[in-house]
Design an enzyme around this catalytic site. Structure first.
Site, PDB file in Angstrom:
ATOM      1  N   GLU A   1      -8.828   7.615   5.907  1.00  0.00           N
ATOM      2  CA  GLU A   1      -9.475   7.757   7.216  1.00  0.00           C
ATOM      3  C   GLU A   1     -10.413   8.965   7.245  1.00  0.00           C
ATOM      4  O   GLU A   1     -10.297   9.869   8.062  1.00  0.00           O
ATOM      5  CB  GLU A   1      -8.427   7.838   8.326  1.00  0.00           C
ATOM      6  CG  GLU A   1      -7.686   6.517   8.509  1.00  0.00           C
ATOM      7  CD  GLU A   1      -6.806   6.474   9.757  1.00  0.00           C
ATOM      8  OE1 GLU A   1      -6.613   5.371  10.293  1.00  0.00           O
ATOM      9  OE2 GLU A   1      -6.316   7.546  10.178  1.00  0.00           O
TER      10      GLU A   1
ATOM     11  N   ARG B   1       0.860  -1.196   0.000  1.00  0.00           N
ATOM     12  CA  ARG B   1       0.000   0.000   0.000  1.00  0.00           C
ATOM     13  C   ARG B   1       0.889   1.236   0.000  1.00  0.00           C
ATOM     14  O   ARG B   1       1.866   1.310   0.745  1.00  0.00           O
ATOM     15  CB  ARG B   1      -0.890  -0.013   1.236  1.00  0.00           C
ATOM     16  CG  ARG B   1      -1.830   1.192   1.415  1.00  0.00           C
ATOM     17  CD  ARG B   1      -2.623   0.962   2.687  1.00  0.00           C
ATOM     18  NE  ARG B   1      -3.649   1.947   2.968  1.00  0.00           N
ATOM     19  CZ  ARG B   1      -3.567   2.900   3.899  1.00  0.00           C
ATOM     20  NH1 ARG B   1      -2.436   3.036   4.607  1.00  0.00           N
ATOM     21  NH2 ARG B   1      -4.567   3.712   4.136  1.00  0.00           N
TER      22      ARG B   1
ATOM     23  N   GLU C   1      -5.354  -0.632   7.414  1.00  0.00           N
ATOM     24  CA  GLU C   1      -4.283  -0.295   8.352  1.00  0.00           C
ATOM     25  C   GLU C   1      -4.484  -1.050   9.651  1.00  0.00           C
ATOM     26  O   GLU C   1      -5.612  -1.158  10.150  1.00  0.00           O
ATOM     27  CB  GLU C   1      -4.269   1.207   8.680  1.00  0.00           C
ATOM     28  CG  GLU C   1      -3.965   2.139   7.543  1.00  0.00           C
ATOM     29  CD  GLU C   1      -3.905   3.596   8.000  1.00  0.00           C
ATOM     30  OE1 GLU C   1      -3.776   3.837   9.221  1.00  0.00           O
ATOM     31  OE2 GLU C   1      -4.009   4.483   7.140  1.00  0.00           O
TER      32      GLU C   1
END
Length: 350
Positions: free
Chosen positions: A177, A86, A283
Site C-alpha cells: 500500500e 498471500r 486485499e
C-alpha cells in the site's frame, strides 16, 4: 479388438509419461525444480492473506468448517474455493512473526495444500500502509545508495530461503500500500518520486535475480481512486521503475460497495490501457457483521476483475478472513465468533 486395446494402452502410457516429465523442469545443475502448485500459470487467483495464522494458533485459536468440525485453516479455505495464499514479510519484527522463518513455515503449509503463493514485502519491521512506511531499525541511518542495496539484499535473501525449500512464489509485492512511496522519508513519493522509483526497481531486480518467472506487484490502496493510481504509476514509469502487476486494495461498506466496484472497474480498465499492466486485488474486506453484503461484493469484484481485456485480471484476495473475535482489534474478517467461515467466504465459490 485386442490390437485396438493394446494401442490405446500404449497411447495412455505415452500420455502419462509426457505429463509426468512435463510437470518438472531440470535446472542447469540438473536438479528437479518443483513449482509451488500443479495449477497451470494463468489460473485465476482466488486468494486469502493469512499472515496472522501462526500467531493465532500460538494463542490457542482453532478453526472450524461450516459443520463445526475442527480443521486446519488452509483446508477450510481451500474448500471455500481459495487457491492462493498471500504472506507478508517484515525485516526484523519484535515478536518474530512474519520474519523469514515464519513466512517459510506458512509457505510450506500453503504449498502442501497445492496452493499458489504471493509474497508481500513491507520493507519494515512492522506494518507498512498509507499512513506509515517506517524504515527497519537496522536501515534507519543508511544513506540512500545503501538503502537501495538493503532493499535488494533483503528481497534476495527471503526469496532464496523459499527457493532453497523449492518454493517459487508466483507473485511478489515490492512494498505494501505504497500510496505515497515507502521507506520514508527517503522514498516518500510526494517528496522524491525518483527515490521511490529507484527503491521499487531495487526490489524488482531482487525478485528477478532469484526467480525470473515471479511477477512483481506494486500495490496501492483505494482501488477506486484513478487519480491516485495515475499519479503513482505515471511517476514510476517516468522515473524508470519496473513492475508486472498493479495491485489494489478495496475496503468498502455494505452501502457503497457497488459504487466503489464500478469506480474500481473503470480504474482497472485504465491501468490496462494506460500501462499494459495486469491487475490484481491484493486485499479486500468488509465488516464481519455485513457478511451477506460482503459475499455480493466479492462475487461482483471477481466478475469485474475477470472482465478485463486480454485476461489482464489476475485475482482477488481477502485480507485475514480468519481473524475472528476481532483478533488484534480487526473487525473486517470473514469468520464468525465460533471460528467458522461466514457466508462472505461463499463469494469465492463458483
Amino acid at each position: 479388438m485386442f490390437k485396438q486395446i493394446k494401442t490405446i494402452k500404449w497411447l495412455g502410457l505415452i500420455l502419462l509419461l509426457t505429463i509426468t516429465f512435463g510437470a518438472c523442469k531440470k535446472t542447469v545443475k540438473g536438479e528437479t525444480q518443483i513449482y509451488p502448485s500443479p495449477d497451470p500459470v494463468g489460473t485465476y487467483a482466488l486468494g486469502a492473506d493469512v499472515s496472522w495464522i501462526t500467531e493465532m494458533e500460538a494463542a490457542g485459536k482453532k478453526f472450524y468448517n461450516a459443520a463445526g468440525e475442527q480443521q486446519d485453516l488452509f483446508k477450510i479455505l481451500k474448500d471455500k474455493g481459495i487457491n492462493t495464499i498471500r504472506l507478508r514479510v517484515w525485516v526484523n519484527p519484535s515478536a518474530g512473526y512474519c520474519n523469514t522463518a515464519d513466512v517459510l513455515a506458512k509457505a510450506k503449509r500453503a504449498q502442501a495444500m497445492n496452493m499458489r503463493i504471493l509474497i508481500d514485502f513491507h520493507y519494515s519491521d512492522s506494518w507498512a500502509d498509507p499512513g506509515q512506511q517506517n524504515k527497519p531499525a537496522a536501515w534507519a541511518s543508511q544513506d540512500f545508495t545503501t538503502l537501495k542495496t538493503s532493499v535488494y539484499n533483503h528481497t534476495v535473501e527471503v526469496l532464496t530461503a523459499l527457493k532453497n525449500n523449492k518454493i517459487v512464489p508466483e507473485w511478489v509485492q515490492v512494498g505494501n500500500e505504497t500510496n505515497n512511496g515507502m521507506l520514508w522519508n527517503d522514498g516518500k513519493a510526494s517528496v522524491n518520486m525518483k527515490n521511490y522509483a529507484d527503491l521499487v526497481l531495487s526490489g524488482y531486480n531482487g525478485v528477478k535475480a532469484v526467480n525470473p518467472t515471479s511477477k512483481v506487484v506494486v500495490h496501492i490502496s483505494n482501488g477506486y481512486d484513478n487519480s491516485l493510481f495515475r499519479w503513482i504509476f505515471d511517476g514510476l514509469k517516468t522515473n524508470g521503475a519496473k513492475w508486472d502487476v498493479i495491485g489494489m486494495s478495496m475496503y468498502p461498506s455494505a452501502t457503497d460497495w457497488s459504487a466503489k466496484n464500478t469506480q474500481c472497474l473503470a480504474n482497472m480498465t485504465d491501468m490496462v490501457s494506460r500501462y499494459g499492466s495486469e491487475v490484481m486485488i491484493c486485499e479486500l474486506g468488509m465488516p464481519v457483521s455485513e457478511a451477506v453484503a460482503c459475499k455480493a461484493f466479492i462475487k461482483d469484484l471477481i466478475a469485474k476483475n475477470k472482465s478485463l481485456p486480454n485476461n489482464k485480471g489476475l485475482g482477488v484476495f481477502y485480507w485475514e478472513p480468519q481473524s475472528y473475535n476481532s483478533w488484534s482489534g480487526y473487525k473486517l474478517g470473514a469468520f464468525d465468533d465460533s471460528g467458522k467461515p461466514t457466508v462472505a467466504m461463499d463469494g469465492f465459490l463458483p
